[in-house]
Design an enzyme around this catalytic site. Structure first.
Site, short mmCIF file in Angstrom:
data_model
loop_
_atom_site.label_atom_id
_atom_site.label_comp_id
_atom_site.label_asym_id
_atom_site.label_seq_id
_atom_site.Cartn_x
_atom_site.Cartn_y
_atom_site.Cartn_z
N ASP A 158 47.97 45.13 41.64
CA ASP A 158 48.26 44.90 40.11
C ASP A 158 48.36 46.32 39.59
OD1 ASP A 158 47.19 44.21 37.68
OD2 ASP A 158 45.52 43.01 38.30
N ASP B 86 41.28 38.04 29.91
CA ASP B 86 41.38 39.29 30.93
C ASP B 86 41.26 40.39 30.20
OD1 ASP B 86 41.68 40.85 33.16
OD2 ASP B 86 43.87 40.54 33.06
N GLY C 113 35.65 44.90 40.63
CA GLY C 113 35.92 44.41 39.21
C GLY C 113 36.50 43.25 38.95
N ALA C 114 36.02 42.58 37.94
CA ALA C 114 36.37 41.38 37.54
C ALA C 114 37.93 41.00 37.82
CB ALA C 114 35.79 40.91 36.03
N ASP C 115 38.44 41.92 37.37
CA ASP C 115 40.07 41.56 37.40
C ASP C 115 40.39 41.38 38.86
OD1 ASP C 115 39.20 44.43 37.75
OD2 ASP C 115 41.23 45.07 37.13
N ARG C 116 39.96 42.33 39.77
CA ARG C 116 40.09 42.11 41.20
C ARG C 116 39.77 40.68 41.80
NH1 ARG C 116 37.88 47.12 44.12
NH2 ARG C 116 39.65 46.95 45.68
#
Length: 286
Positions: A159, A19, A137-140
């Site tokens: 987050d 991540d 976003g990829a994290d979301r």
């Protein structure tokens, strides 16, 4: 295995989850189909990264896993000294495009197979109620995937990172949208950079909201101001939804921040990594 206290548990494969955020990059290793990571490690996100540098970071992580240094909280002490050859699969979520290829290639070096990258072409299983899903976003995406896999809906996911993100997931598991605001560390750096007499300070809750010195006054404004903002935004989201929902907090300092809130917040520091595992399983080749 005759004596788990003496004989090392052996694992033939594992899932590596990466991540990569703007400020910190978190590594996780999952064994035996567990939905929680066996081991985690965080490093500062570099401004640039070669494949060889990424390989060294992963090699160091694996060595710390083998020695028990990087085991996640709650892992049985008898399992901390382990043997495993290498991860058999890997997935990367990166919000820093310049680093994505390096992490992907380094992971592929160890797994000897294609690295999954959160982005176009990856199945997510998420019901989108968002106007521009290509720009999430990829994290979301990983956090929403975790909520779906763990059947948390309806839920708000907070987050804490470079930005403070709040994701709104409805009762059907659909992603409705959310909030993106400056994160607590970003706010602290902005204050220090813009005011000559205000230095960078450690971010911890002050003893009193009325600061008796400059550092405590800054902590009151930045830390407790972040708490007030989160509580206020959650209240406004609930009002717009017309009902309350559970709230889960993840990211750096989630457990401490959750205790400062007036809301009933569950802290889960490894939610994003668990979401990456869920995405990897969804895209696993049969």
């Amino acid at each position: 295995m005759t004596d788990s206290l003496i004989e090392k548990p052996t694992y033939d494969g594992a899932l590596l989850a990466i991540d990569a955020r703007n400020t910190a990059t978190r590594l996780g290793l999952f064994f035996d189909g567990a939905d929680k990571p066996f081991a985690t490690w965080s490093i500062s996100t570099p401004s640039s990264l070669t494949v060889d540098e990424a390989k060294r970071e992963l090699h160091s992580f694996f060595e710390m896993v083998r020695s028990g240094i990087a085991t996640a909280p709650g892992v049985d002490a008898r399992q901390k000294d382990i043997e495993f050859s290498a991860p058999s699969a890997a997935i990367v979520a990166s919000v820093v495009p310049a680093l994505t290829d390096a992490w992907s290639a380094a992971a592929r070096f160890f797994t000897r197979t294609r690295t999954l990258v959160v982005g176009p072409g990856l199945k997510t299983g998420i019901r989108m109620r968002y106007n521009d899903p290509a720009h999430i976003g990829a994290d979301r995406i990983a956090n929403i995937a975790a909520a779906t896999a763990q059947k948390l809906a309806p839920v708000l996911i907070i987050d804490l990172g470079t930005t403070t993100n709040i994701e709104v997931i409805d009762e059907t598991g659909g992603f409705c949208g959310g909030v993106i605001a400056p994160g607590i560390d970003l706010s602290a750096r902005a204050v220090s950079a813009s005011a000559a007499k205000l230095t960078q300070i450690s971010m911890k809750a002050p003893k009193s909201i009325i600061g008796k010195n400059t550092d405590d006054a800054m902590r009151a404004g930045i830390v407790m101001g972040e708490v007030a903002r989160i509580d206020g935004l959650v209240g406004m989201i609930w009002k717009e939804l017309g009902h309350r929902t559970p709230v889960v907090m993840t990211g750096h300092g989630a457990a401490a921040m959750a205790t400062l809130s007036s809301l009933d917040i569950e802290a889960e520091s490894d939610l994003t990594l668990s979401g990456l595992r869920a995405l990897a399983l969804l895209n696993k080749r049969q």
